[in-house]
Design a protein around this motif. Sequence first.
Motif, PDB file in Angstrom:
ATOM      1  N   VAL A 247       0.845  -1.198   0.000  1.00 10.98           N
ATOM      2  CA  VAL A 247       0.000   0.000   0.000  1.00 10.98           C
ATOM      3  C   VAL A 247       0.879   1.245   0.000  1.00 10.98           C
ATOM      4  O   VAL A 247       1.572   1.542   0.978  1.00 10.98           O
ATOM      5  CB  VAL A 247      -0.927   0.006   1.233  1.00 10.98           C
ATOM      6  CG1 VAL A 247      -1.774   1.279   1.247  1.00 10.98           C
ATOM      7  CG2 VAL A 247      -1.816  -1.225   1.237  1.00 10.98           C
ATOM      8  N   GLY A 248       0.869   1.966  -1.079  1.00  6.99           N
ATOM      9  CA  GLY A 248       1.616   3.212  -1.178  1.00  6.99           C
ATOM     10  C   GLY A 248       3.098   3.037  -1.400  1.00  6.99           C
ATOM     11  O   GLY A 248       3.765   3.946  -1.889  1.00  6.99           O
ATOM     12  N   MET A 249       3.639   1.883  -1.022  1.00 12.42           N
ATOM     13  CA  MET A 249       5.070   1.621  -1.203  1.00 12.42           C
ATOM     14  C   MET A 249       5.282   0.112  -1.153  1.00 12.42           C
ATOM     15  O   MET A 249       4.508  -0.607  -0.532  1.00 12.42           O
ATOM     16  CB  MET A 249       5.895   2.307  -0.113  1.00 12.42           C
ATOM     17  CG  MET A 249       5.652   1.761   1.290  1.00 12.42           C
ATOM     18  SD  MET A 249       6.689   2.534   2.547  1.00 12.42           S
ATOM     19  CE  MET A 249       5.912   4.144   2.620  1.00 12.42           C
ATOM     20  N   PRO A 250       6.317  -0.402  -1.789  1.00 10.83           N
ATOM     21  CA  PRO A 250       6.599  -1.836  -1.724  1.00 10.83           C
ATOM     22  C   PRO A 250       6.892  -2.274  -0.295  1.00 10.83           C
ATOM     23  O   PRO A 250       7.591  -1.590   0.446  1.00 10.83           O
ATOM     24  CB  PRO A 250       7.839  -1.990  -2.627  1.00 10.83           C
ATOM     25  CG  PRO A 250       7.819  -0.792  -3.510  1.00 10.83           C
ATOM     26  CD  PRO A 250       7.236   0.315  -2.702  1.00 10.83           C
ATOM     27  N   GLY A 251       6.316  -3.410   0.091  1.00 10.94           N
ATOM     28  CA  GLY A 251       6.603  -3.982   1.398  1.00 10.94           C
ATOM     29  C   GLY A 251       5.666  -3.596   2.512  1.00 10.94           C
ATOM     30  O   GLY A 251       5.777  -4.128   3.614  1.00 10.94           O
ATOM     31  N   LEU A 252       4.713  -2.690   2.256  1.00 14.40           N
ATOM     32  CA  LEU A 252       3.798  -2.237   3.309  1.00 14.40           C
ATOM     33  C   LEU A 252       2.429  -2.896   3.121  1.00 14.40           C
ATOM     34  O   LEU A 252       1.724  -2.621   2.152  1.00 14.40           O
ATOM     35  CB  LEU A 252       3.645  -0.717   3.283  1.00 14.40           C
ATOM     36  CG  LEU A 252       2.734  -0.124   4.368  1.00 14.40           C
ATOM     37  CD1 LEU A 252       3.307  -0.389   5.756  1.00 14.40           C
ATOM     38  CD2 LEU A 252       2.524   1.370   4.137  1.00 14.40           C
ATOM     39  N   ASP A 253       2.063  -3.768   4.055  1.00 15.09           N
ATOM     40  CA  ASP A 253       0.768  -4.446   4.037  1.00 15.09           C
ATOM     41  C   ASP A 253      -0.101  -3.901   5.169  1.00 15.09           C
ATOM     42  O   ASP A 253       0.374  -3.728   6.303  1.00 15.09           O
ATOM     43  CB  ASP A 253       0.935  -5.952   4.203  1.00 15.09           C
ATOM     44  CG  ASP A 253       1.751  -6.575   3.074  1.00 15.09           C
ATOM     45  OD1 ASP A 253       1.817  -5.967   1.986  1.00 15.09           O
ATOM     46  OD2 ASP A 253       2.311  -7.665   3.285  1.00 15.09           O
ATOM     47  N   VAL A 254      -1.364  -3.658   4.862  1.00 16.32           N
ATOM     48  CA  VAL A 254      -2.277  -3.038   5.824  1.00 16.32           C
ATOM     49  C   VAL A 254      -3.584  -3.823   5.861  1.00 16.32           C
ATOM     50  O   VAL A 254      -4.108  -4.228   4.819  1.00 16.32           O
ATOM     51  CB  VAL A 254      -2.582  -1.574   5.439  1.00 16.32           C
ATOM     52  CG1 VAL A 254      -3.579  -0.963   6.423  1.00 16.32           C
ATOM     53  CG2 VAL A 254      -1.301  -0.755   5.389  1.00 16.32           C
ATOM     54  N   GLN A 255      -4.092  -4.021   7.053  1.00 14.47           N
ATOM     55  CA  GLN A 255      -5.449  -4.553   7.219  1.00 14.47           C
ATOM     56  C   GLN A 255      -6.098  -3.802   8.377  1.00 14.47           C
ATOM     57  O   GLN A 255      -5.465  -3.533   9.396  1.00 14.47           O
ATOM     58  CB  GLN A 255      -5.425  -6.058   7.472  1.00 14.47           C
ATOM     59  CG  GLN A 255      -4.526  -6.482   8.613  1.00 14.47           C
ATOM     60  CD  GLN A 255      -4.106  -7.929   8.506  1.00 14.47           C
ATOM     61  OE1 GLN A 255      -3.776  -8.437   7.438  1.00 14.47           O
ATOM     62  NE2 GLN A 255      -4.111  -8.608   9.640  1.00 14.47           N
TER      63      GLN A 255
ATOM     64  N   VAL B 126      -0.443  -3.598  10.669  1.00 10.92           N
ATOM     65  CA  VAL B 126       0.439  -3.137   9.597  1.00 10.92           C
ATOM     66  C   VAL B 126       1.741  -3.920   9.657  1.00 10.92           C
ATOM     67  O   VAL B 126       2.320  -4.098  10.739  1.00 10.92           O
ATOM     68  CB  VAL B 126       0.734  -1.629   9.729  1.00 10.92           C
ATOM     69  CG1 VAL B 126       1.708  -1.181   8.646  1.00 10.92           C
ATOM     70  CG2 VAL B 126      -0.560  -0.828   9.644  1.00 10.92           C
ATOM     71  N   THR B 127       2.194  -4.394   8.501  1.00  5.95           N
ATOM     72  CA  THR B 127       3.486  -5.067   8.397  1.00  5.95           C
ATOM     73  C   THR B 127       4.330  -4.361   7.347  1.00  5.95           C
ATOM     74  O   THR B 127       3.840  -4.049   6.254  1.00  5.95           O
ATOM     75  CB  THR B 127       3.316  -6.544   7.993  1.00  5.95           C
ATOM     76  OG1 THR B 127       2.556  -7.224   8.993  1.00  5.95           O
ATOM     77  CG2 THR B 127       4.668  -7.232   7.856  1.00  5.95           C
ATOM     78  N   TYR B 128       5.584  -4.093   7.699  1.00  2.55           N
ATOM     79  CA  TYR B 128       6.500  -3.503   6.715  1.00  2.55           C
ATOM     80  C   TYR B 128       7.719  -4.417   6.568  1.00  2.55           C
ATOM     81  O   TYR B 128       8.403  -4.724   7.550  1.00  2.55           O
ATOM     82  CB  TYR B 128       6.955  -2.109   7.138  1.00  2.55           C
ATOM     83  CG  TYR B 128       7.857  -1.469   6.103  1.00  2.55           C
ATOM     84  CD1 TYR B 128       7.380  -1.149   4.834  1.00  2.55           C
ATOM     85  CD2 TYR B 128       9.196  -1.227   6.392  1.00  2.55           C
ATOM     86  CE1 TYR B 128       8.209  -0.591   3.872  1.00  2.55           C
ATOM     87  CE2 TYR B 128      10.036  -0.656   5.443  1.00  2.55           C
ATOM     88  CZ  TYR B 128       9.530  -0.351   4.181  1.00  2.55           C
ATOM     89  OH  TYR B 128      10.350   0.192   3.226  1.00  2.55           O
ATOM     90  N   ARG B 129       7.957  -4.850   5.345  1.00  4.53           N
ATOM     91  CA  ARG B 129       9.103  -5.695   5.032  1.00  4.53           C
ATOM     92  C   ARG B 129      10.231  -4.799   4.513  1.00  4.53           C
ATOM     93  O   ARG B 129      10.188  -4.333   3.367  1.00  4.53           O
ATOM     94  CB  ARG B 129       8.720  -6.737   3.983  1.00  4.53           C
ATOM     95  CG  ARG B 129       7.545  -7.629   4.408  1.00  4.53           C
ATOM     96  CD  ARG B 129       7.188  -8.668   3.345  1.00  4.53           C
ATOM     97  NE  ARG B 129       6.855  -8.058   2.071  1.00  4.53           N
ATOM     98  CZ  ARG B 129       5.678  -7.545   1.756  1.00  4.53           C
ATOM     99  NH1 ARG B 129       4.699  -7.562   2.657  1.00  4.53           N
ATOM    100  NH2 ARG B 129       5.458  -7.012   0.560  1.00  4.53           N
ATOM    101  N   PHE B 130      11.236  -4.562   5.367  1.00  5.50           N
ATOM    102  CA  PHE B 130      12.350  -3.706   4.965  1.00  5.50           C
ATOM    103  C   PHE B 130      13.129  -4.330   3.812  1.00  5.50           C
ATOM    104  O   PHE B 130      13.547  -3.652   2.877  1.00  5.50           O
ATOM    105  CB  PHE B 130      13.294  -3.470   6.152  1.00  5.50           C
ATOM    106  CG  PHE B 130      12.657  -2.711   7.275  1.00  5.50           C
ATOM    107  CD1 PHE B 130      12.663  -1.322   7.276  1.00  5.50           C
ATOM    108  CD2 PHE B 130      12.042  -3.370   8.331  1.00  5.50           C
ATOM    109  CE1 PHE B 130      12.089  -0.613   8.317  1.00  5.50           C
ATOM    110  CE2 PHE B 130      11.458  -2.665   9.366  1.00  5.50           C
ATOM    111  CZ  PHE B 130      11.479  -1.282   9.361  1.00  5.50           C
ATOM    112  N   ASP B 131      13.335  -5.643   3.917  1.00  7.67           N
ATOM    113  CA  ASP B 131      14.046  -6.392   2.883  1.00  7.67           C
ATOM    114  C   ASP B 131      13.737  -7.862   3.122  1.00  7.67           C
ATOM    115  O   ASP B 131      12.791  -8.200   3.847  1.00  7.67           O
ATOM    116  CB  ASP B 131      15.554  -6.110   2.921  1.00  7.67           C
ATOM    117  CG  ASP B 131      16.158  -6.257   4.314  1.00  7.67           C
ATOM    118  OD1 ASP B 131      15.705  -7.161   5.058  1.00  7.67           O
ATOM    119  OD2 ASP B 131      17.060  -5.472   4.661  1.00  7.67           O
TER     120      ASP B 131
END
Length: 752
Positions: free
Chosen positions: A622-630, A665-670
Amino acid sequence: MKVRAWVWAGWACFALQDAVADDSAVLLPEMSVSQTTSSLVAGNPSPQAEVSAQQIENINVINTEDALKYVPSLNIRKRYIGDRNSIISARTSVGAIPSATSLVYADGLLLSNLLGNSYSYPPRWSMVGAEEIEHVDVLYGPFSALLPGNSIGATVLLTTRRPQRTEVYAKAQAFQENFALYATDASYGGYQTQASAGLKTGNWRVSLLANQLDAHGHPMTFANTTTVKTGAGVVATGYQLDTDTTGAPRYVYAATSIDHTLQDTAKIRAEYAFSADTRLALTLAQFSNDAYSASSSYLRDATGNPIYTSTNVAVGVNQYIQVKASDFGVTKSDSLNRMLGLSFASKLTDTWRLEAVATDYGTPSDIAKSPNNGVSSGGGGAGTITYGDHSGWRNFDIKGIWQLAATRHVVTTGYHVDQYDYSSLKYDASSWQSAASITTLNTRAVGSTRTDALFAQDVWKLAPRWELTTGVRQERWQAFGGAYYDKSNTALNGSFASREQNYTSPKAALTWKASPDWLLRASLARAYRMPTVTELYGTQTDNAGNKTLADGMLRPEKVLAGDLTAEGVVGDGSARVSLFLENKADYIYQQKTSVAPIVTSYQNIGKTRVWGVETAYVGNDVGMPGLDVQASLTYTGSEVLEDAGHPEYAGRALAIPKWRASAFVTYRFDAVWSMSGGIRYATAQPSLDPAVVNPNTYGGTSGYTVADARVNYRFRNYLTAAIGVDNIGNEKYYAYHPYPQQTWHAELRIAY
């Protein structure tokens, strides 16, 4: 939660039918698609949510039910790690206590304990390890004819991983809760180790699970009184003063129900494929629990020693509170649970599939021992020993699914049968820890229920953009073998007459593909939630004299439910908005007296209504790679429309939070680092009792705002470490009992 995949699948089906209707459309090569999702999901005209294995890896999950933390409108009443009484409250569920208004299945096998309808009868979550879950589907409401009326709240379908090769998984977890309430200020922790393995060789797939949990829980209850008597008492220190749910001054003088549990689970699932389209699976599982529940007195005498005996404690000039030795309760419990499951699925022809599943769940051993005089009894002393052996359930479902492409119909018909057997025998014993010291029968409650059902459901493609689902469920319900004995109240003793009744539950849903990106579905259903065995026959008396009075003449809850759902694409994700309405007649309500000894009685309330709106959003990148939102937000209104037994209840709200919300919210840095965070929110539950004015205390059902966080680090492709914290802000909130306060997690996981 992950509704996006299902939305796209639905649009793909509509688009394909549009293409077939267009003679100029290009024909694509034939494709073969396989999936392990239950047919209940694909053919269910209900709002749905999903939790994937990948999402579970980013949540602080110890017990299996933790995977549902952020599912829209769901609340899991989990009071501490290792709690055996974690029941589900869905968007129309009244209170945090009823357990029989939702269903839980694992690979089609029933885990819901429908012997009762309270915190004592939770789903058997421990029969599934969190590590073996492939995904979880959640269905809202009783809109499928394939499910019994207990689906009026939510149906949770756990699907475990089917091995694709030789696989090995192992996980070690440690946790610690920092808990402070009244005079208790301590840390409670433990560990869990879990290992699972899978093997695929030839036509065989075999899965193994072993799990051990050793957990110390914080105090669940607190000995207290609001009654102050006139007279002299013993000088003592340590008691705490607060106000109870009615605003009355309350003296709290002990922490009780401090649980230490050791739980072991072992399971094997073997599946044999006779062909690519026909398979048979056998599941054998065993869960054992050894638990000790202790008490800790706050009271200290003049020499500083703790008080655990019956005493009149001075609380003012010529005033005292009465403390009883039985207030400092102790319980030792041991139980052994076994489940045998058999499932069969076969595609007999291009248009006909057959599915069958059977579950046999029993308790070969279930023993609870308790002294009459609590801690003061020490290792001996008189008490009671209660046996719940041989309680359990058996159920069987068989269904045929016909896909009639020429007429655009998918027809499912089938048969269901279940039987629930309940037995509770409580004996007096001269030495509470020794079964050999049993003297006389104190209470006995037994009984059974059985339901036979025929069901049919038709999904009809009316036109390229329209789909009509209709169904009916015809049920014959029986209650029999009910009997009760109480040596202290012979007026209650006797047998109950057998009962047999028939009920018809029609269902209908209409779906419209409003645009290439949006679906609109209207669903309407009648359902019956049958009384459970213990609601009918499970009269009980505890060591403090508190009674639970069953009613052998309870009527089933009669529900008329409606839902209007829109779901589609929003930005980088999918969204759902559901308007829901539930009218219920003969709602089965637990009425409690407020003065000890407490008497809890089951009774039918005339008519109730629940309505509301539920919104949910799921987005990836969402809005950027690696950012998942529920995220989700639910508003619920409710009221008692009619109750002849308590006319003063009319117009009052039911025990359902007006507002519930969650975000994760989950953000995958790499490929190595990821971070996740979640928030859970709910307002306090209203009470039918107008005297309840203070829900935000022990004994009430409070509102809450709780934040959680987690960091994952992958050392190797097969090795991951994580650290997390639940309830970052150390919120104190209650479902009668206190919920967990700030809890830290550490985890090391191997997946090979």
